[in-house]
Design an enzyme around this catalytic site. Structure first.
Site, PDB file in Angstrom:
ATOM      1  NE  ARG A  28      -4.205  -1.559   0.130  1.00 58.26           N
ATOM      2  CZ  ARG A  28      -5.315  -1.651   0.867  1.00 58.26           C
ATOM      3  NH1 ARG A  28      -5.559  -0.770   1.791  1.00 58.26           N
ATOM      4  NH2 ARG A  28      -6.159  -2.621   0.645  1.00 58.26           N
ATOM      5  NE  ARG A  32      -7.309   5.275   2.448  1.00 57.14           N
ATOM      6  CZ  ARG A  32      -8.198   4.422   2.923  1.00 57.14           C
ATOM      7  NH1 ARG A  32      -9.423   4.814   3.150  1.00 57.14           N
ATOM      8  NH2 ARG A  32      -7.859   3.184   3.203  1.00 57.14           N
ATOM      9  NE  ARG A  41      -9.763   7.684  -2.347  1.00 59.13           N
ATOM     10  CZ  ARG A  41     -10.939   8.090  -1.885  1.00 59.13           C
ATOM     11  NH1 ARG A  41     -11.219   9.363  -1.786  1.00 59.13           N
ATOM     12  NH2 ARG A  41     -11.849   7.198  -1.534  1.00 59.13           N
ATOM     13  CG  ASP A  78      -8.872  -3.124  -4.790  1.00 61.20           C
ATOM     14  OD1 ASP A  78      -8.307  -2.509  -3.883  1.00 61.20           O
ATOM     15  OD2 ASP A  78      -9.677  -4.052  -4.581  1.00 61.20           O
ATOM     16  CE1 TYR A 155     -12.853  -7.377   1.415  1.00 57.94           C
ATOM     17  CE2 TYR A 155     -11.253  -9.007   0.683  1.00 57.94           C
ATOM     18  CZ  TYR A 155     -11.593  -7.942   1.501  1.00 57.94           C
ATOM     19  OH  TYR A 155     -10.690  -7.470   2.407  1.00 57.94           O
TER      20      TYR A 155
END
Ligand code: CP3
Length: 355
Positions: A28, A32, A41, A78, A155
């Site tokens: 990652r 963020r 973003r 992703d 998921y």
């Protein structure tokens, strides 16, 4: 595949070849915690637009390389784009993480899934790979990735993140043949997708098995490891005489390293719950290891970050075959200067372990 690389430390370490110091990248690393990521973003509007706009995906992939000089880049994308391409319609709910408009609960749902064609249904990812390779211009290698079939299935069946995995474990114990069928389809789709990423230019691939660790040993082997092995067995091994190494990372998989090594992966990702030195003893010379600093160390003082990085390097010890990483992804709240402290520490402390 990029041309000659100016920094091939990462690929050499994956193949257990000599290096001058231990290479580092972090899971990652584009995300963020970086103000420049939050800016792109915000302009894009949302995360999925970022993933599906190749120029923007390239830009955010390059951000941490330019800011910190990591030894490898990882494609910005992703693991849930495959089930999206199968027709499940991925979306993100603010504060809730990923969700699917359609979910997989029955054999009929599985029979209705579409087998994605990467060049058509995931063409924007392949375009992002090409643009990123071009943008890197041989500076460092590019890692492609996908989720493990089991992790992606969690998921799709839970329609998002889960605490107890009630639906997928329910399926595992009440209709195992349905789950096997779903995992088979995912394994086939994942191998085709990774091979398309390899053809588009990635230098190594990684399978993220974030939720393999919630299974018993028996069920891990039957429902997670078996399908990762199947993906690996179908991957392109070499491009232009250059080996494309595969990294397999099961979070919570510390008890099963010997079995993971038997899949023939070149590298095992190690989480922070496992001692790296003991992992090395158990795996022997069969695989390189990637990891495994506790991501929370990055909330510590510079002094602590340096000490803890030193402990990870010392735990692996001397010789080739170690890629420094966190034991899982970096948290959004980490100050970027702490990442710089970590990289400096690895650069300064690791040459003593290489001759
Ligand atoms: O490592 C990298 O820098 C490459 C990019 C990458 C992302 N997701 C970007 C992302 C990678 C390798 C992933 C893999 C991924 N995605 C995993 C496996 C790795 C892991 O962390 O265990 C999983 C389980 C996912 C599914 C997923 N995607 C979740 C659960 C979330 C929500 C996370 C959250 O904290 O809200 C995402 C979104 C996501 N994927 C973000 C990023 C940078 C955050 C998006 C944003 O809000 O800007």
């Amino acid at each position: 595949m990029s041309g000659p690389l100016r920094n091939d430390r990462f690929l050499r370490a994956l193949l257990r070849q000599e290096v001058d110091r231990t290479p580092i990248w972090i899971m990652r690393q584009a995300g963020r915690y970086l103000p420049e990521y939050r800016e792109v973003r915000a302009k894009a509007g949302d995360f999925l637009t970022l993933c599906s706009t190749p120029e923007l995906a390239r830009d955010v992939t390059l951000q941490p390389i330019h800011r910190f000089g990591f030894d490898a880049a990882i494609l910005f994308s992703d693991i849930l784009l495959i089930p999206d391409a199968m027709g499940l319609e991925l979306y993100f709910e603010a504060g809730e993480g990923p969700r699917f408009r359609k979910r997989v609960l029955t054999g009929a749902d599985i029979a209705g899934l579409k087998m994605p064609e990467p060049e058509k249904d995931l063409d924007y990812v392949l375009k992002a790979v090409e643009l990123t390779v071009e943008g890197l211009d041989g500076e460092v290698p590019l890692i492609g990735f996908a989720g493990s079939p089991w992790t992606v299935a969690t998921y799709a069946v839970e329609s998002g993140s889960s605490k107890d995995f009630a639906h997928i474990k329910g399926m595992m114990y009440s209709a195992p043949e349905d789950l096997h069928r779903f995992l088979e389809i995912l394994a086939e789709a994942t191998a085709a997708y990774l091979n398309a990423q390899i053809a588009a230019g990635v230098d190594a691939v990684m399978l993220f098995d974030t939720w393999g660790g919630v299974l018993s040993e028996e069920k891990y082997k039957e429902f997670s490891l078996r399908y990762m092995a199947r993906v690996l067995a179908n991957l392109t091994q070499e491009v232009n005489k250059r080996r494309i190494p595969a990294i397999l990372f099961t979070k919570g998989g510390g008890a099963w390293l010997e079995s993971i090594a038997e899949t023939g992966c070149e590298v095992i990702g190690i989480d922070w719950m496992t001692d790296l030195g003991k992992a090395r003893q158990r795996v022997g010379s069969g695989c390189a290891l990637q990891g495994n600093l506790d991501p929370a160390v990055l909330y510590g003082t510079p002094q602590v970050i340096r000490e803890e990085a030193g402990k990870v390097l010392a735990a692996f010890g001397s010789g080739p075959g170690h890629v420094f990483n966190l034991g899982h992804g970096i948290s959004p709240g980490v100050p970027p200067e702490n990442v710089a402290t970590l990289i400096d520490a690895v650069r300064e402390l690791s040459p003593q372990y290489h001759s």
